[in-house]
Design a protein around this motif. Structure first.
Motif, PDB file in Angstrom:
ATOM      1  N   LEU A  26       0.814  -1.222   0.000  1.00  0.00           N
ATOM      2  CA  LEU A  26       0.000   0.000   0.000  1.00  0.00           C
ATOM      3  C   LEU A  26       0.843   1.266   0.000  1.00  0.00           C
ATOM      4  O   LEU A  26       0.298   2.365   0.035  1.00  0.00           O
ATOM      5  N   SER A  29       0.454   3.719  -5.188  1.00  0.00           N
ATOM      6  CA  SER A  29      -0.863   3.661  -5.812  1.00  0.00           C
ATOM      7  C   SER A  29      -0.709   3.448  -7.317  1.00  0.00           C
ATOM      8  O   SER A  29      -1.647   3.666  -8.080  1.00  0.00           O
ATOM      9  N   GLY A  65     -13.238  -5.896   5.046  1.00  0.00           N
ATOM     10  CA  GLY A  65     -12.015  -5.386   5.646  1.00  0.00           C
ATOM     11  C   GLY A  65     -11.769  -3.939   5.304  1.00  0.00           C
ATOM     12  O   GLY A  65     -12.677  -3.119   5.343  1.00  0.00           O
ATOM     13  N   SER A  66     -10.543  -3.663   4.947  1.00  0.00           N
ATOM     14  CA  SER A  66     -10.081  -2.275   4.843  1.00  0.00           C
ATOM     15  C   SER A  66     -10.735  -1.523   3.694  1.00  0.00           C
ATOM     16  O   SER A  66     -11.299  -2.109   2.776  1.00  0.00           O
ATOM     17  N   SER A  67     -10.621  -0.198   3.734  1.00  0.00           N
ATOM     18  CA  SER A  67     -11.257   0.659   2.733  1.00  0.00           C
ATOM     19  C   SER A  67     -10.372   0.857   1.514  1.00  0.00           C
ATOM     20  O   SER A  67     -10.722   1.603   0.618  1.00  0.00           O
ATOM     21  N   GLU A  69      -8.802   1.424  -1.701  1.00  0.00           N
ATOM     22  CA  GLU A  69      -9.271   1.445  -3.082  1.00  0.00           C
ATOM     23  C   GLU A  69      -8.278   0.694  -3.964  1.00  0.00           C
ATOM     24  O   GLU A  69      -8.567   0.363  -5.112  1.00  0.00           O
ATOM     25  N   HIS A  70      -7.094   0.453  -3.381  1.00  0.00           N
ATOM     26  CA  HIS A  70      -6.062  -0.313  -4.074  1.00  0.00           C
ATOM     27  C   HIS A  70      -6.586  -1.704  -4.463  1.00  0.00           C
ATOM     28  O   HIS A  70      -6.059  -2.306  -5.394  1.00  0.00           O
ATOM     29  N   LEU A  73      -8.547  -1.463  -7.710  1.00  0.00           N
ATOM     30  CA  LEU A  73      -7.559  -0.974  -8.683  1.00  0.00           C
ATOM     31  C   LEU A  73      -6.626  -2.111  -9.094  1.00  0.00           C
ATOM     32  O   LEU A  73      -6.306  -2.281 -10.275  1.00  0.00           O
ATOM     33  N   ILE A  91     -17.884  -1.115   1.494  1.00  0.00           N
ATOM     34  CA  ILE A  91     -16.858  -0.169   1.029  1.00  0.00           C
ATOM     35  C   ILE A  91     -16.252  -0.668  -0.285  1.00  0.00           C
ATOM     36  O   ILE A  91     -16.036   0.108  -1.214  1.00  0.00           O
ATOM     37  N   PHE A  93     -17.752  -2.446  -2.500  1.00  0.00           N
ATOM     38  CA  PHE A  93     -18.772  -2.223  -3.527  1.00  0.00           C
ATOM     39  C   PHE A  93     -18.744  -0.764  -4.007  1.00  0.00           C
ATOM     40  O   PHE A  93     -18.716  -0.493  -5.198  1.00  0.00           O
ATOM     41  N   ARG A  94     -18.707   0.182  -3.048  1.00  0.00           N
ATOM     42  CA  ARG A  94     -18.626   1.614  -3.403  1.00  0.00           C
ATOM     43  C   ARG A  94     -17.395   1.880  -4.249  1.00  0.00           C
ATOM     44  O   ARG A  94     -17.456   2.572  -5.265  1.00  0.00           O
ATOM     45  N   ASN A  95     -16.264   1.373  -3.761  1.00  0.00           N
ATOM     46  CA  ASN A  95     -15.003   1.630  -4.453  1.00  0.00           C
ATOM     47  C   ASN A  95     -15.032   1.091  -5.877  1.00  0.00           C
ATOM     48  O   ASN A  95     -14.522   1.731  -6.798  1.00  0.00           O
ATOM     49  N   ASN A  98     -17.063   3.307  -7.982  1.00  0.00           N
ATOM     50  CA  ASN A  98     -16.359   4.576  -8.155  1.00  0.00           C
ATOM     51  C   ASN A  98     -15.201   4.502  -9.145  1.00  0.00           C
ATOM     52  O   ASN A  98     -14.930   5.449  -9.871  1.00  0.00           O
TER      53      ASN A  98
ATOM     54  N   SER B 124     -11.550   2.325   6.863  1.00  0.00           N
ATOM     55  CA  SER B 124     -12.737   1.559   7.244  1.00  0.00           C
ATOM     56  C   SER B 124     -13.134   1.747   8.709  1.00  0.00           C
ATOM     57  O   SER B 124     -14.296   1.606   9.052  1.00  0.00           O
ATOM     58  N   THR B 139     -15.113   5.030   3.740  1.00  0.00           N
ATOM     59  CA  THR B 139     -15.292   5.024   2.283  1.00  0.00           C
ATOM     60  C   THR B 139     -13.918   4.818   1.659  1.00  0.00           C
ATOM     61  O   THR B 139     -12.930   4.687   2.373  1.00  0.00           O
ATOM     62  N   TYR B 366       2.288  -3.630   8.410  1.00  0.00           N
ATOM     63  CA  TYR B 366       2.976  -2.605   7.615  1.00  0.00           C
ATOM     64  C   TYR B 366       4.420  -2.422   8.086  1.00  0.00           C
ATOM     65  O   TYR B 366       5.346  -2.424   7.308  1.00  0.00           O
ATOM     66  N   ARG B 383      -8.276  -6.893  13.215  1.00  0.00           N
ATOM     67  CA  ARG B 383      -8.445  -7.876  12.133  1.00  0.00           C
ATOM     68  C   ARG B 383      -7.428  -8.990  12.258  1.00  0.00           C
ATOM     69  O   ARG B 383      -6.272  -8.741  12.604  1.00  0.00           O
ATOM     70  N   PHE B 385      -7.232 -11.470   9.612  1.00  0.00           N
ATOM     71  CA  PHE B 385      -7.292 -12.132   8.306  1.00  0.00           C
ATOM     72  C   PHE B 385      -5.958 -12.822   8.007  1.00  0.00           C
ATOM     73  O   PHE B 385      -4.926 -12.485   8.590  1.00  0.00           O
TER      74      PHE B 385
END
Lengths: 166, 420
Positions: A26, A29, A65-67, A69-70, A73, A91, A93-95, A98, B124, B139, B366, B383, B385
């Motif tokens: 992460l 990008s 899980g996490s938001s 957007e990667h 992508l 989230i 689904f939104r991403n 988008n 999140s 978001t 990380y 989490r 996972f």
């Protein structure tokens, strides 16, 4: 919106975004770099197997899980043309909407498509065809509001139109 | 028919008298948030939208917390993007190393989130702020970019699930145990697209730190937001962090819920969630013999001063097991300073733990405690996972601070009751 066609890569319930793109990547990008590690901890062979147009099939709560957007992508960058699942984490689904990675909810298709099946998807109608098995399905239609975003070409394009109208 | 607190906040922020579940609204935001992982993409998309100035610059918060102090060159570049953007746009709430803490512990502490507010964050765990009675949801970066350009975000009004907690908590049992138990009951998709409204006498008796922990993990049940109606505890917390005005809201007695879940807290033991889903919650006594190599106390879930006090109470006068690495990460600079002042820093160091500067770090694998193949950790994070804290064949067991601290001493997962 044209028809999408490719081989299915099937996964189970609760595919999480750490599985789709581990956090250790992460710090960038760049889509190509993210794509090179797509699904790495979930399916180390995925990047070697995936062909442009292929379709990922998931069970319940896909993308939890996490938001990041990667995640969508990386999938789009790896050549995935759409995701079909029994349900999506909100989230992810939104991403997906988008950033323009189609995400279709269709429990029947997600339950019956086997790994490696050839699948065709008509986005406008939401019709999913399993070419290998000779079966077809109807995905849940997108709510009208989301259809406007999709029709505009994603949230950035939709917002540009909104700002221009002001 | 009445409305839930979530529906009332969304109605008030979209210029409507009432809203119904399933309805799409364009909500005017009180606050929007990004971090060093999500903000760089948001900044790029903000420029693609063609926006030149932030819509309501004071409403944007940027926090360098995930990979900081910069763990590598790429992370350093991501932070630089945030820093330069903040300078260019005059972002008042940009938190860099020294002022930065883990965002979801930092924002409440800074008084930036308040009852009745409508907040999104490109992370999140933004749902944490429901603990003060705000509507807050996670978001992606593009949603943040649009919020930065317009001040607004599209939202689907969620159905609400009412979770009523009764009875008294057992010794050491805290918000983490309540939420792990709840996720164990309803599953990681049990609240998908819905609001989790926590209430009942046990919530009224729950301190703010525990409420923040509970709302923080609403996302782990798939929820859009977790929320607790403001009460005297909320008011006293808000008084301690800000003097600004806000509009507390509460659910009507005849509000409609998708379902109601009743939980008797007096039956809840200290919980541990087994790999690799938060829903695999068990009483600590049923975990069996699980040796660990690492214990992590920190994160947006359990990195507050109250968590540090609970862990330190167990570690005082004891030694960390020789085969365990204990990593303690205060969530904010203020927590860290308080730890020094109260002597907790000394307690952790004397026990054989290490103290990190505030960062999300190992929670997402990380930096500051990444696991090798085959290693197991107990962590107060959110989490577990596959591969979450490092190698895909490493494992994370989630627990609250008392179990994490006791396990660090025992060298295996266990409860404070088992300590000599």
């Amino acid at each position: 919106m044209s028809a999408l066609r490719g081989r299915a890569h099937r996964y189970g319930d609760n595919v999480d975004t750490d599985g789709i793109i581990p956090a250790r990547y992460l710090n960038t990008s760049e889509v190509a770099e993210l794509a090179a590690h797509c699904m790495e901890d979930l399916d180390a062979e995925f990047v070697r197997k995936v062909q442009p147009g292929d379709i990922v099939v998931g069970g319940e709560n896909f993308g939890c899980g996490s938001s990041r957007e990667h995640a969508p992508l990386a999938m789009g960058g790896a050549g995935v043309s759409c995701v079909i699942a029994k349900s999506f984490a909100r989230i992810f689904f939104r991403n997906s909407i988008n950033v323009g990675l189609p995400a279709l909810v269709c429990p029947e298709a997600a339950g019956e498509i086997e790994d490696g099946d050839e699948v065709a998807v008509e986005l406008r109608s939401g019709r999913i065809e399993n070419v290998t098995q000779g079966r077809s399905y109807q995905a849940e239609p997108f709510p009208e509001f989301l259809q406007q975003i999709i029709a505009a070409g994603g949230l950035v394009a939709y917002t540009r139109e909104r700002i221009a109208k002001r | 028919m009445g409305a839930t607190i979530t529906e009332k906040i969304l109605a008030a922020h979209s210029g409507q008298q009432t809203v119904r579940p399933g309805q799409f609204v364009m909500a005017e935001l009180d606050l929007m948030l990004g971090n060093d992982v999500t903000a760089p993409i948001a900044i790029e998309e903000f420029r693609k939208i063609g926006a030149k100035k932030l819509a309501g610059g004071a409403r944007l918060v940027l926090v360098a917390d995930h990979g900081t102090p910069n763990k590598d060159i790429k992370t350093a570049e991501q932070c630089r993007v945030m820093r330069e953007f903040s300078r260019e746009q005059g972002v008042q709430h940009f938190y860099d190393v020294g002022r930065a803490g883990i965002e979801h512990a930092l924002l409440p502490e800074e008084g930036l989130v308040a009852p009745g507010e409508c907040i999104i964050g490109a992370d999140s765990h933004t749902c944490t702020y429901g603990a003060v009675g705000a509507f807050a949801t996670g978001t992606g970066s593009t949603d943040l970019a649009v919020a930065m350009a317009t001040g607004q975000c599209w939202l689907r009004v969620p159905e609400s699930i009412k979770v009523v907690y009764r009875g008294e908590r057992k010794p050491w049992v805290g918000g983490k145990d309540l939420i792990l138990y709840t996720i164990g009951r309803i599953s990681v998709s049990g609240a998908l697209y819905q609001a989790l409204e926590f209430c009942g006498e046990a919530i009224e008796a729950l301190p703010m730190a525990d409420r923040l922990t509970m709302c923080n993990m609403a996302i782990e049940a798939g929820a859009k937001n977790g929320i607790i109606a403001p009460d005297a505890t909320t008011a006293s917390f808000m008084d301690s962090v800000t003097s600004r005005d806000y509009r507390p809201m509460a659910s009507d007695a005849d509000a409609e819920y998708a379902r109601t879940i009743e939980i008797d807290c007096s039956e809840i033991e200290l919980q541990v969630a087994l790999p690799a889903l938060p829903e695999k919650a068990r009483p600590v006594g049923e975990v069996g013999e699980v040796t660990i190599q690492q214990a992590v106390i920190g994160s947006c879930t359990n990195g507050r001063i109250e968590d540090m006090r609970a862990a330190a109470e167990i570690l005082r006068g004891r030694k960390v097991h020789p085969e365990v690495r204990l990593i303690v990460i205060p969530a904010t600079p203020r927590v860290q300073l308080e730890m020094v002042r109260e002597g907790l820093a000394e307690t952790f160091l004397e026990a054989g733990g290490v103290l990190s500067t505030p960062t999300c770090g190992p929670c997402l694998g990380y930096h500051m405690g990444v696991l090798a193949k085959g290693e197991r950790a107990v962590a107060t994070t959110n989490r577990n996972f596959v591969g979450r804290m490092g190698h895909q064949e490493s494992e994370v067991y989630l627990a609250g601070p008392p179990v994490a601290a006791a396990s660090a001493v025992l060298g295996r997962i266990g409860s404070p009751e088992e300590l000599p």
